[in-house]
Scaffold this motif. Structure first.
Motif, PDB file in Angstrom:
ATOM      1  N   PRO A 157       0.814  -1.229   0.000  1.00 31.50           N
ATOM      2  CA  PRO A 157       0.000   0.000   0.000  1.00 31.50           C
ATOM      3  C   PRO A 157       0.837   1.264   0.000  1.00 31.50           C
ATOM      4  N   ALA A 158       2.088   1.173   0.474  1.00 32.67           N
ATOM      5  CA  ALA A 158       2.938   2.370   0.523  1.00 32.67           C
ATOM      6  C   ALA A 158       3.215   2.913  -0.873  1.00 32.67           C
ATOM      7  N   THR A 159       3.244   2.048  -1.895  1.00 31.30           N
ATOM      8  CA  THR A 159       3.506   2.540  -3.244  1.00 31.30           C
ATOM      9  C   THR A 159       2.365   3.440  -3.717  1.00 31.30           C
ATOM     10  N   ILE A 160       1.150   3.088  -3.340  1.00 32.40           N
ATOM     11  CA  ILE A 160      -0.016   3.900  -3.702  1.00 32.40           C
ATOM     12  C   ILE A 160      -0.022   5.186  -2.888  1.00 32.40           C
ATOM     13  N   GLU A 161       0.236   5.059  -1.596  1.00 33.68           N
ATOM     14  CA  GLU A 161       0.218   6.224  -0.716  1.00 33.68           C
ATOM     15  C   GLU A 161       1.294   7.233  -1.116  1.00 33.68           C
ATOM     16  N   ASP A 162       2.488   6.725  -1.455  1.00 33.16           N
ATOM     17  CA  ASP A 162       3.560   7.630  -1.878  1.00 33.16           C
ATOM     18  C   ASP A 162       3.187   8.392  -3.144  1.00 33.16           C
ATOM     19  N   ALA A 163       2.529   7.677  -4.073  1.00 34.83           N
ATOM     20  CA  ALA A 163       2.125   8.321  -5.325  1.00 34.83           C
ATOM     21  C   ALA A 163       1.133   9.446  -5.055  1.00 34.83           C
ATOM     22  N   VAL A 196      -2.471  16.932  -1.602  1.00 35.57           N
ATOM     23  CA  VAL A 196      -2.798  15.800  -0.737  1.00 35.57           C
ATOM     24  C   VAL A 196      -1.936  15.870   0.517  1.00 35.57           C
ATOM     25  N   GLY A 197      -2.587  15.902   1.670  1.00 36.25           N
ATOM     26  CA  GLY A 197      -1.865  15.986   2.932  1.00 36.25           C
ATOM     27  C   GLY A 197      -1.690  14.664   3.633  1.00 36.25           C
ATOM     28  N   ALA A 198      -2.561  13.704   3.377  1.00 38.19           N
ATOM     29  CA  ALA A 198      -2.471  12.382   4.003  1.00 38.19           C
ATOM     30  C   ALA A 198      -3.137  11.376   3.082  1.00 38.19           C
ATOM     31  N   ALA A 199      -2.669  10.133   3.142  1.00 40.75           N
ATOM     32  CA  ALA A 199      -3.216   9.107   2.259  1.00 40.75           C
ATOM     33  C   ALA A 199      -3.132   7.738   2.919  1.00 40.75           C
ATOM     34  N   GLY A 200      -4.104   6.907   2.639  1.00 40.42           N
ATOM     35  CA  GLY A 200      -4.113   5.527   3.120  1.00 40.42           C
ATOM     36  C   GLY A 200      -4.695   4.636   2.052  1.00 40.42           C
ATOM     37  N   ALA A 201      -4.024   3.519   1.761  1.00 31.66           N
ATOM     38  CA  ALA A 201      -4.497   2.569   0.754  1.00 31.66           C
ATOM     39  C   ALA A 201      -4.795   1.236   1.414  1.00 31.66           C
ATOM     40  N   VAL A 202      -5.887   0.618   0.994  1.00 31.36           N
ATOM     41  CA  VAL A 202      -6.297  -0.674   1.546  1.00 31.36           C
ATOM     42  C   VAL A 202      -6.884  -1.522   0.423  1.00 31.36           C
ATOM     43  N   GLY A 203      -7.158  -2.771   0.743  1.00 30.89           N
ATOM     44  CA  GLY A 203      -7.813  -3.654  -0.203  1.00 30.89           C
ATOM     45  C   GLY A 203      -9.323  -3.619  -0.042  1.00 30.89           C
ATOM     46  N   ARG A 204     -10.030  -3.488  -1.177  1.00 33.47           N
ATOM     47  CA  ARG A 204     -11.498  -3.574  -1.172  1.00 33.47           C
ATOM     48  C   ARG A 204     -11.891  -4.951  -1.668  1.00 33.47           C
ATOM     49  N   PRO A 205     -12.834  -5.622  -1.016  1.00 31.33           N
ATOM     50  CA  PRO A 205     -13.240  -6.954  -1.480  1.00 31.33           C
ATOM     51  C   PRO A 205     -13.675  -6.927  -2.942  1.00 31.33           C
ATOM     52  N   ASP A 206     -13.307  -7.973  -3.679  1.00 35.09           N
ATOM     53  CA  ASP A 206     -13.649  -8.067  -5.092  1.00 35.09           C
ATOM     54  C   ASP A 206     -13.978  -9.526  -5.410  1.00 35.09           C
ATOM     55  N   VAL A 207     -15.072  -9.737  -6.139  1.00 34.99           N
ATOM     56  CA  VAL A 207     -15.515 -11.109  -6.405  1.00 34.99           C
ATOM     57  C   VAL A 207     -14.584 -11.843  -7.361  1.00 34.99           C
ATOM     58  N   HIS A 208     -13.799 -11.139  -8.140  1.00 37.07           N
ATOM     59  CA  HIS A 208     -12.919 -11.781  -9.118  1.00 37.07           C
ATOM     60  C   HIS A 208     -11.479 -11.887  -8.614  1.00 37.07           C
ATOM     61  N   GLU A 219      -9.211  -9.045  -3.793  1.00 35.14           N
ATOM     62  CA  GLU A 219      -9.098  -7.666  -3.357  1.00 35.14           C
ATOM     63  C   GLU A 219      -8.627  -6.811  -4.516  1.00 35.14           C
ATOM     64  N   VAL A 220      -9.036  -5.555  -4.505  1.00 36.15           N
ATOM     65  CA  VAL A 220      -8.470  -4.566  -5.421  1.00 36.15           C
ATOM     66  C   VAL A 220      -8.079  -3.353  -4.585  1.00 36.15           C
ATOM     67  N   PRO A 221      -7.052  -2.623  -5.007  1.00 37.10           N
ATOM     68  CA  PRO A 221      -6.620  -1.475  -4.205  1.00 37.10           C
ATOM     69  C   PRO A 221      -7.540  -0.274  -4.341  1.00 37.10           C
ATOM     70  N   VAL A 222      -7.814   0.364  -3.232  1.00 26.23           N
ATOM     71  CA  VAL A 222      -8.525   1.643  -3.201  1.00 26.23           C
ATOM     72  C   VAL A 222      -7.775   2.556  -2.237  1.00 26.23           C
ATOM     73  N   ALA A 223      -8.010   3.828  -2.356  1.00 25.97           N
ATOM     74  CA  ALA A 223      -7.273   4.778  -1.522  1.00 25.97           C
ATOM     75  C   ALA A 223      -8.195   5.823  -0.928  1.00 25.97           C
ATOM     76  N   TYR A 224      -7.736   6.381   0.187  1.00 25.57           N
ATOM     77  CA  TYR A 224      -8.431   7.470   0.879  1.00 25.57           C
ATOM     78  C   TYR A 224      -7.411   8.583   1.103  1.00 25.57           C
ATOM     79  N   VAL A 225      -7.836   9.817   0.949  1.00 23.11           N
ATOM     80  CA  VAL A 225      -6.921  10.938   1.119  1.00 23.11           C
ATOM     81  C   VAL A 225      -7.572  12.051   1.925  1.00 23.11           C
ATOM     82  N   VAL A 226      -6.721  12.879   2.516  1.00 26.91           N
ATOM     83  CA  VAL A 226      -7.126  14.143   3.124  1.00 26.91           C
ATOM     84  C   VAL A 226      -6.418  15.242   2.346  1.00 26.91           C
ATOM     85  N   LEU A 227      -7.168  16.237   1.901  1.00 33.01           N
ATOM     86  CA  LEU A 227      -6.591  17.313   1.107  1.00 33.01           C
ATOM     87  C   LEU A 227      -6.014  18.406   2.000  1.00 33.01           C
TER      88      LEU A 227
END
Length: 635
Positions: free
Chosen positions: A488-494, A501-513, A516-524
């Motif tokens: 997740p750090a590769t996504i957060e660093d990007a 962007v002042g803060a970022a966190g990336a996690v896995g979202r459940p995916d039926v196929h 997991e797929v990556p999704v991200a959350y940020v604070v501006l």
């Protein structure tokens, strides 16, 4: 000082101002440095050398920062003796734990040291659920609780009362607010439980000495619980030798002298508060200014913070990134030239936070790294040798390696520059978690984290050619997309590379196929105006592989954090799970509500249905996800 004393001081204080000093420091064995045997011996040393120096300056609350309560080192030792003798009178012996359940206040500081003198301190976060607090009491074996009284923290006092009424403890010693002037409230009686105010009950105790047997280096000093507020935290056992050694490693910093004033605002149930801002200053007789009971969570602190720094001449502080992000927005209307060392840890430091704080204050943020299982601190940085992206060089006498697991379950050491799991060995590594008690005391088990003296931190990292440590997130936070591991750090660093962007966190979202797929959350940053779709495109252009490109980027007012400011990835994963299921059931009739919460460290999704809904269809859809779920039919 005698010639012998001066020689001992030379051994105690080697030059430690630059990375190249490490080899010279370690040329002398740690055992030859003459460290105090215990935290009590450390306090006695300080009170003997600097009896009239102010050890503690405790603010009642942020709004009353000009009305502190002060204690010299001699007075602090006297308070510790009185409190420890009361605990001894109550039957506390070397192998007995004393629970401490209170926000920071003037009485909690000597009470913590007294618990380590008479027995074993077991600090507990009052924000935990009552069930978790009860379990920690059972696991520690604590039958004496030092608790916030009704004036200091009414909710905590109520919880303590219920635990006492349930027969979990034999004695409750209440703490009052710092500098309380009014007569104390009467405390209710509970059958079979001794209840009273700690300072009042200890008033007639001997303040000149401890009536029991002082602790030895190998004795347990504290049981610190790990983790946040999900699941029952584990109890990590600290020995006196480990706490003293780690405090010395911090105090050995040649940038500080006796006159340096330290600011403390983290809760004493966290190792940073104990080791960095209580024990380490004792080595040099430094003064510590303690914030009020809410610490950095007191919003009234921030408008006054720079005035506090100027008034008390604060030279050093320790906080988490979220604190520095707020301080970077607070106007500086005072002379803060005394502030030389702003330490940051507990979670990765976003580049925007570093740059904004340093531009605003002119003070360099100095990163460090540590964890409860290695006592507190294992790596430090150097303010005049900034190395963005690194959390520092390993501390003296601690060893670090980066490894990966082999097929036969052993570890293979990785060369410089390669990312793997960080492991640590040395005098600060704990002996294990408390798993029970027997006639000889607490039973300890590494629970899979210890192997031949090495601690598996669970952190992903690499060590560069100069020996500096770079973190890449938690191994358990890896996003596994179709069997492919994504850091997740590769996504957060990007995303953090974006100027808004002042803060970022990336996690896995459940995916039926893909599982997991990556999704991200940020604070501006303040005043930023950018769309989520623009951020998705930005990240896709900058992550190192297509599979790691986040499917969505969600803007939040703040990222969820634990009580000590660490990122709460579980909270983000729960939100991602909920959002995925909301989309999955968008066209399904009868779905009333969808939630996803953290239960005992796991994400559990709940789908609420109208009575007429097709429950089997809903269960079929849920069954396609690798998540825990339940279906509730509403009446």
């Amino acid at each position: 000082m005698t010639e012998t004393t001066l020689e001992a001081e030379d051994l105690l204080w080697p030059r430690y101002a630059a990375p190249e000093d490490l080899a010279a420091i370690e040329s002398v064995p740690l055992a030859a440095r003459g460290l105090p045997e215990s935290t009590y011996a450390l306090l006695v040393r300080a009170a003997t050398r600097w009896p009239e120096i102010n050890a503690l300056t405790v603010l009642p609350e942020a709004a009353r920062w000009r009305e502190p309560l002060r204690r010299t080192y001699a007075e602090l030792l006297a308070d510790v003796h009185r409190y420890a003798n009361l605990l001894h009178e109550l039957g506390v012996r070397r192998g007995d734990a004393v629970a401490l359940l209170a926000p920071n206040c003037a009485e909690l500081i000597p009470a913590t040291l007294a618990a380590q003198l008479a027995g074993i301190a077991a600090p507990i976060n009052g924000g935990l659920s009552r069930a978790h607090i009860a379990e920690l009491l059972r696991r520690s074996g604590a039958r004496v609780v030092i608790s916030a009284g009704p004036e200091l923290a009414a909710d905590t006092w109520a919880s303590t009362g219920e635990l006492a009424a349930a027969g979990l403890v034999d004695a409750v010693l209440a703490l009052r607010p710092t500098g309380a002037a009014e007569p104390p409230q009467a405390l209710p009686a509970i059958d079979g439980v001794r209840i009273g105010y700690l300072d009042t009950l200890a008033r007639e105790q001997d303040s000149s000495r401890f009536s029991g047997v002082p602790p030895a280096a190998a004795d347990l000093a504290a049981l610190f619980h790990t983790g946040g507020t999900t699941g029952v935290p584990k109890l990590a056992a600290h020995r006196h030798s480990g706490e003293v050694a780690n405090a010395w490693m911090i105090a050995a910093n040649s940038l500080f002298d006796q006159d340096a004033v330290v600011f403390a605002a983290l809760p004493l149930f966290h190792v940073n508060a104990l080791v960095v801002t209580l024990l380490a200053p004792m080595f040099r007789g430094q003064s510590v200014v303690w914030a009020g009971p809410l610490g950095y969570r007191d919003f009234a602190l921030y408008p006054q913070f720079w005035n506090i720094v100027a008034h008390y001449g604060i030279a050093a502080m320790s906080a988490v990134p979220t604190v520095y992000a707020v301080l970077a927005q607070c106007p500086i209307d005072a002379d803060i030239s005394s502030l030389r060392y702003a330490m940051v840890g507990a979670s990765p430091l976003p580049r925007a936070v570093r740059e904004n704080f340093q531009a605003h204050t002119g003070v360099t943020l100095v990163e460090g790294y540590g964890l409860t299982e290695a006592t507190c601190a294992s790596a430090r940085s150097f303010p005049d040798r900034p190395r963005p992206g690194a959390v520092g060089q390993r501390m003296p006498y601690q060893q670090v390696e980066v490894v990966r697991s082999t097929g036969d379950g052993t570890w293979e050491k990785l060369p410089a520059g390669q990312t793997g799991v960080l492991i640590i060995s040395g005098p600060t590594v704990f002996d294990g978690y408390v798993t029970g008690r027997d006639d000889r005391g607490h039973t300890l088990d590494g629970l899979g984290t210890l192997a031949e003296g090495w601690l598996n931190t669970g952190d992903l990292a690499h060590i560069d050619e100069d020996g500096f440590l770079h973190l890449h997130g938690r191994a358990k936070d890896l996003i596994i997309r179709g069997g492919h591991n994504i850091d997740p750090a590769t996504i957060e660093d990007a995303l953090l590379a974006h100027p808004r962007v002042g803060a970022a966190g990336a996690v896995g979202r459940p995916d039926v196929h893909a599982g997991e797929v990556p999704v991200a959350y940020v604070v501006l940053t303040a005043g930023a105006d950018i769309t989520e779709s623009e951020l998705v495109a930005w990240a896709a252009d900058r992550v190192n592989e297509r599979a790691a490109a986040p499917k969505t980027v969600t803007v939040l007012d703040a990222l969820p954090v634990t009580d000590v400011g660490k990122p709460d990835k579980l909270g983000l994963r729960a939100d991602a799970t909920r959002r995925e299921l909301v989309e999955a059931f968008a066209e399904t009739a009868g779905v009333r509500a969808i939630t996803a919460v953290v239960e005992d460290g796991a994400i559990v999704a709940t789908v609420e249905l109208d009575p007429s809904s097709d429950k089997r269809e809903v269960e079929t859809i849920l069954g396609r996800y690798a998540i825990a779920w339940k279906v509730v039919e509403l009446q």
